[in-house]
Design an enzyme around this catalytic site. Structure first.
Site, PDB file in Angstrom:
ATOM      1  N   GLY A 220       0.831  -1.392  -0.092  1.00 60.60           N
ATOM      2  CA  GLY A 220       0.095  -0.066  -0.008  1.00 60.60           C
ATOM      3  C   GLY A 220       0.941   1.273  -0.008  1.00 60.60           C
ATOM      4  O   GLY A 220       1.860   1.086  -0.061  1.00 60.60           O
ATOM      5  N   ASN A 221       0.158   2.336   0.328  1.00 59.71           N
ATOM      6  CA  ASN A 221       1.057   3.633   0.246  1.00 59.71           C
ATOM      7  C   ASN A 221       0.497   4.653   1.298  1.00 59.71           C
ATOM      8  O   ASN A 221      -0.667   4.151   1.901  1.00 59.71           O
ATOM      9  CB  ASN A 221       1.073   4.267  -0.860  1.00 59.71           C
ATOM     10  CG  ASN A 221      -0.105   4.649  -1.669  1.00 59.71           C
ATOM     11  OD1 ASN A 221      -0.920   5.396  -1.056  1.00 59.71           O
ATOM     12  ND2 ASN A 221      -0.384   4.107  -3.019  1.00 59.71           N
ATOM     13  N   ARG A 222       1.050   5.862   1.577  1.00 62.56           N
ATOM     14  CA  ARG A 222       0.654   6.391   2.453  1.00 62.56           C
ATOM     15  C   ARG A 222      -0.661   7.798   2.346  1.00 62.56           C
ATOM     16  O   ARG A 222      -0.582   8.681   3.122  1.00 62.56           O
ATOM     17  CB  ARG A 222       1.786   7.121   3.349  1.00 62.56           C
ATOM     18  CG  ARG A 222       2.526   6.091   3.919  1.00 62.56           C
ATOM     19  CD  ARG A 222       4.126   6.780   4.275  1.00 62.56           C
ATOM     20  NE  ARG A 222       3.966   7.652   5.194  1.00 62.56           N
ATOM     21  CZ  ARG A 222       4.998   8.491   5.524  1.00 62.56           C
ATOM     22  NH1 ARG A 222       6.294   8.209   4.977  1.00 62.56           N
ATOM     23  NH2 ARG A 222       4.704   9.684   6.354  1.00 62.56           N
TER      24      ARG A 222
END
Ligand code: CTP
Length: 432
Positions: A220-222
């Site tokens: 995932g990412n932020r």
């Protein structure tokens, strides 16, 4: 706008502190007027600190400046959140025994009341009749939400989330909602004024994607999704019908807002399919989502386990489709679909090239009409409230807009969203 924020004695008063922050962050001037009893829930110090203005509750304070009349007269909008059953009864009766009720009686500004109470009180005939009369007089009484109430009980009567109240307040600022006094305290929208995106459909993607690795893990990412949600609200505020395609977000998504529908996706491929479906019928596509460029090449049907030999697994990745570039290609090939396509770029820059240069190259590579450059790294942008963006237009869009310099916008994500949508609306109008 200059807003008078009334607070009455309900436990939901604490949520109004969040609403106040949102309003201030957006740049509104807010005078908070709590009722004396509400100070048992949230005190004067909180309201003064968050609003940056003095806070009083009675008609005998600030008499020299005739505060009980001035505040109401100077306000562009009066919002009361939470509004208790007792307060609704008082307003209906035209009482004026504290600063809030006096200010309301003295104000010709549009009024938005946000009730919060137990279900039984909301459904009581006395309250129902008060609400009906207030609505007939032109005051807007928001529908309370359903959910957890003060104690263990739940039902209708809960105050809507601050983000939803904020979204409604923003609409008062748009020309279509510029209220003109009819008589006394009656107000109605001005039917002559069309908002800049009336009749347009805007597709906005927001948040991060999740690429599953096994049943319990993902890449995932932020991304918080806040910028995308702010864009959706800005577009809706300009009169557009908005389709928000949201991945993983850390922001409150719009709900029960007639002009915004929300579709949830998880992976980049699901996002691509959703965009391919929605784009042909839209006037604008805004790709604010943080799309994973790569996904695990293989999905393990069962959880990947540690092995006795101590070896670490190697995860092979493969490329995800470039959704933005594909949307541009499809439009250009078919001559159909969004007249304006907006991309985002998150750039750190490097020693050899500055972020603006990288963004110009990305704009050319992806072929979109506008590109919003976000500087990232060192605590910038991801998950932060404040942001700095540059709006860069393609050469053709620059000519249509009559501007050649990238526009720099600093402020909250809501302010950035307004600027992006304003430029998008201008380009849309220029392209007919
Ligand atoms: N985007 C997309 N599909 C992808 C990756 C990105 O549609 N697979 C969109 C994003 O929503 C954003 C824009 O492309 O609007 C730029 O994304 P970014 O990740 O900054 O650019 P990249 O294409 O990944 O370029 P680079 O790897 O050079 O940073």
């Amino acid at each position: 706008m200059r807003i008078l924020l009334g607070v009455t004695a309900g436990i939901a008063a604490y949520k109004s502190a969040v609403l106040l922050r949102l309003l201030k962050e957006f740049g509104h001037e807010v005078d908070v007027v709590p009722t004396p009893a509400s100070l048992k829930f949230v005190g004067t110090a909180t309201w003064e600190a968050l609003s940056g203005r003095p806070v009083t509750t009675g008609v005998f304070e600030g008499v020299d400046e005739v505060r009980h009349v001035r505040l109401g007269q100077e306000a562009d909008l009066v919002v009361v959140a939470p509004a208790t059953a007792d307060f609704l009864a008082k307003i209906r009766a035209g009482r004026a025994d504290d600063l809030l009720t006096s200010s309301i009686l003295a104000s010709e500004a549009p009024k938005l009341l946000v009730p919060a109470m137990h279900t039984e009180m909301w459904q009581n005939l006395a309250t129902a009749e008060n609400v009906q009369v207030l609505r007939e007089r032109g005051l807007e009484v928001m529908e309370p939400a359903e959910g957890r109430l003060t104690g263990k009980d739940s039902g209708r009567g809960r105050m809507p989330e601050p983000e939803h109240i904020f979204a409604r307040i923003q609409q008062f600022e748009q020309p279509a909602y510029s209220y003109a006094p009819l008589a006394g305290t009656l107000f109605a929208p001005d039917p002559e004024v069309q908002p800049p995106m009336a009749g347009r459909t805007v597709v906005i993607t927001a948040g991060g994607t999740r690429e599953p690795l096994d049943p319990v893990r993902y890449l995932g990412n932020r991304s918080s999704g806040r910028q995308g949600v702010a864009l959706a609200r800005a577009a809706a505020g300009m009169g557009a019908t908005v389709r928000l395609i949201a991945g993983v977000v850390d922001a409150v998504l719009p709900e029960a807002e007639a002009s915004i529908t929300v579709e949830r996706i998880e992976t980049a491929e699901q996002l691509r399919d959703a965009v391919v479906r929605a784009a042909p019928e839209s006037d604008v596509l805004v790709m604010a989502a943080a799309v994973a460029d790569f996904r695990p090449a293989a999905y393990a049907q069962t959880k990947i386990k540690k092995t006795d030999d101590g070896a670490s697994p190697v995860i092979e990745l493969e490329r995800n489709p470039d959704i933005l570039a594909e949307a541009v290609q499809r439009r250009d090939a078919s001559g159909d679909g969004p007249a304006v396509i907006v991309g985002f770029a998150a750039e750190t820059g490097s020693e050899e090239s500055d972020p603006l240069q990288l963004a110009q190259q990305k704009l050319a590579r992806k072929g979109c009409d506008l590109l919003v450059l976000n500087r990232v790294g060192e605590g910038l942008v991801f998950g932060q409230e404040d942001t700095e963006v540059h709006l860069i237009a393609s050469e053709e869009a620059e000519r249509a807009l009559g501007a050649s310099e990238p526009q720099r916008v600093t402020g909250t994500k809501h302010q950035a969203a307004q600027a992006v949508m304003k430029q998008t609306a201008a380009l849309l109008a220029a392209r007919g």
